[in-house]
Design a protein around this motif. Structure first.
Motif, PDB file in Angstrom:
ATOM      1  N   GLN A   1     -18.495  32.486 -11.536  1.00 30.83           N
ATOM      2  CA  GLN A   1     -17.563  33.386 -11.074  1.00 30.83           C
ATOM      3  C   GLN A   1     -16.342  32.788 -10.269  1.00 30.83           C
TER       4      GLN A   1
ATOM      5  N   GLN B   1     -13.667  36.515 -11.397  1.00 34.83           N
ATOM      6  CA  GLN B   1     -13.947  36.687 -12.921  1.00 34.83           C
ATOM      7  C   GLN B   1     -14.999  36.026 -13.245  1.00 34.83           C
ATOM      8  N   ARG B   2     -15.827  36.241 -14.238  1.00 36.09           N
ATOM      9  CA  ARG B   2     -16.615  35.511 -14.930  1.00 36.09           C
ATOM     10  C   ARG B   2     -15.961  34.590 -15.940  1.00 36.09           C
TER      11      ARG B   2
ATOM     12  N   LYS C   1     -12.221  33.467 -20.472  1.00 32.23           N
ATOM     13  CA  LYS C   1     -12.271  34.656 -19.561  1.00 32.23           C
ATOM     14  C   LYS C   1     -13.203  35.723 -20.322  1.00 32.23           C
TER      15      LYS C   1
ATOM     16  N   ASP D   1     -14.446  38.729 -19.290  1.00 34.80           N
ATOM     17  CA  ASP D   1     -14.610  40.215 -19.107  1.00 34.80           C
ATOM     18  C   ASP D   1     -13.247  40.934 -19.232  1.00 34.80           C
TER      19      ASP D   1
ATOM     20  N   ASP E   1     -11.667  44.673 -23.571  1.00 36.69           N
ATOM     21  CA  ASP E   1     -12.736  45.479 -24.218  1.00 36.69           C
ATOM     22  C   ASP E   1     -13.196  45.382 -25.518  1.00 36.69           C
TER      23      ASP E   1
ATOM     24  N   GLN F   1     -12.333  37.413 -27.171  1.00 34.61           N
ATOM     25  CA  GLN F   1     -12.174  36.790 -25.849  1.00 34.61           C
ATOM     26  C   GLN F   1     -10.875  35.981 -25.817  1.00 34.61           C
TER      27      GLN F   1
END
Length: 133
Positions: A29, A43-44, A115, A117, A120, A124
């Motif tokens: 994170q 962010q993950r 990144k 997340d 949608d 990626q």
């Protein structure tokens, strides 16, 4: 821009063998990003780190002190993440490369940061940087 494959090819042109140590799919994170909604909201990120060493890296003795320790990669990642906040993946990747390339035995390295997340659905986005000494 040099790719991970290009770095290996350059090393092979000078040597008969190369060793690649790697750390893949490590998720942390991280507070990163340039947009207001990203600042202060971790962010993950997924990290893949590839370190190229010249030769086949066969140690004279079967001792961890005779090779670049894999734990070095985890330590460098965590130490770098504890530095000042970066806004850009490129900044973070370069900071990692600066530290990864310090040992004399390291010839080249690639850092890939993704990144997880942001988009949608499928797909990626991220950054990959390769540097050769």
């Amino acid at each position: 821009m040099t790719s991970h494959s290009d770095a290996l090819m350059q090393m092979f042109s000078r040597n008969q063998a190369a060793t690649c140590l790697f750390l893949e799919k490590v998720i942390r994170q991280v507070d990163i990003g340039v947009h207001d909604h990203e600042i202060g909201t971790p962010q993950r990120l997924s990290f893949d780190i590839y370190v190229m060493l010249s030769g086949d890296s066969a140690p004279e003795e079967d001792e961890i002190s005779r090779v670049l320790d894999y734990e070095y990669l985890v330590a460098v990642l965590d130490e770098t993440l504890n530095l000042q906040r970066a806004s850009l993946l490129e900044t973070l990747a370069n900071r990692l490369l600066d530290r990864i390339l310090k040992p004399h035995s390291v010839e080249a390295a690639t850092v890939v940061i993704t990144k997880l997340d942001v988009l949608d659905g499928d797909g990626q986005l991220g950054c990959s940087i390769t540097r050769i000494k």
